[in-house]
Enzyme design. Structure first.
Site, PDB file in Angstrom:
ATOM      1  N   CYS A 133       0.839  -1.214   0.000  1.00 39.93           N
ATOM      2  CA  CYS A 133       0.000   0.000   0.000  1.00 39.93           C
ATOM      3  C   CYS A 133       0.872   1.261   0.000  1.00 39.93           C
ATOM      4  O   CYS A 133       1.577   1.533   0.966  1.00 39.93           O
ATOM      5  CB  CYS A 133      -0.900  -0.044   1.227  1.00 39.93           C
ATOM      6  SG  CYS A 133      -1.717   1.497   1.635  1.00 39.93           S
ATOM      7  N   CYS A 136       0.084   3.795   2.748  1.00 41.06           N
ATOM      8  CA  CYS A 136       0.559   3.278   4.043  1.00 41.06           C
ATOM      9  C   CYS A 136       2.026   3.623   4.260  1.00 41.06           C
ATOM     10  O   CYS A 136       2.451   3.873   5.392  1.00 41.06           O
ATOM     11  CB  CYS A 136       0.386   1.765   4.114  1.00 41.06           C
ATOM     12  SG  CYS A 136      -1.313   1.196   4.018  1.00 41.06           S
TER      13      CYS A 136
END
Length: 143
Positions: A63, A66
């Site tokens: 991600c 993230c």
């Protein structure tokens, strides 16, 4: 005589090695108030039963948002002694993902006294992150 001396030196070293083995360390790692959650039991013990409020960051290695949010949360929470950060890898913890109904990452859940008190999904603006941390750490009263 030499063998007695060398045996005496080896003995404390063996005791140290034995002590290290005897005190097995949990699979989770705690550094600077960051809890890397590996199991459901660790989550219950270290997050839900924590005396301090905890910001839980559900993330994944693949991600991209993230990779921005996780280090920022660590940077902001690390100096605080009254707030912990728990990081949960969604790939390794499908039961927690299901329990907390995480549909997208990053997902951040704020927990105080075992209860969810706030949450957000995605990469939000810095003010929203700072406000959440301030409220959870007691710097700012809940509105």
């Amino acid at each position: 005589m030499c063998s007695a001396i060398s045996a005496g030196l080896r003995s404390p070293i063996r005791r140290l090695v034995t002590l290290r083995r005897a005190h097995a360390i949990s699979t989770s790692v705690v550094h600077n108030d960051t809890i890397l959650v590996k199991t459901n039991d660790e989550f219950v013990t270290k997050v839900m039963n924590n005396d301090k409020p905890v910001i839980v960051n559900f993330h994944a290695d693949w991600c991209e948002p993230c990779k921005i949010l996780t280090p920022k949360l660590k940077e902001l929470i690390q100096p605080l002694d009254n707030l912990d950060l728990a990081v949960v890898d969604v790939e390794d913890n499908p039961e927690l993902v299901h329990t907390f109904e995480v549909k997208a990452v990053p997902a951040v859940i704020a927990i105080r006294n075992g209860l969810i008190v706030d949450k957000f999904i995605g990469l939000v603006d810095a003010d929203m992150i700072t406000n959440l941390i301030d409220r959870m750490s007691g710097k700012k009263k809940d509105a």
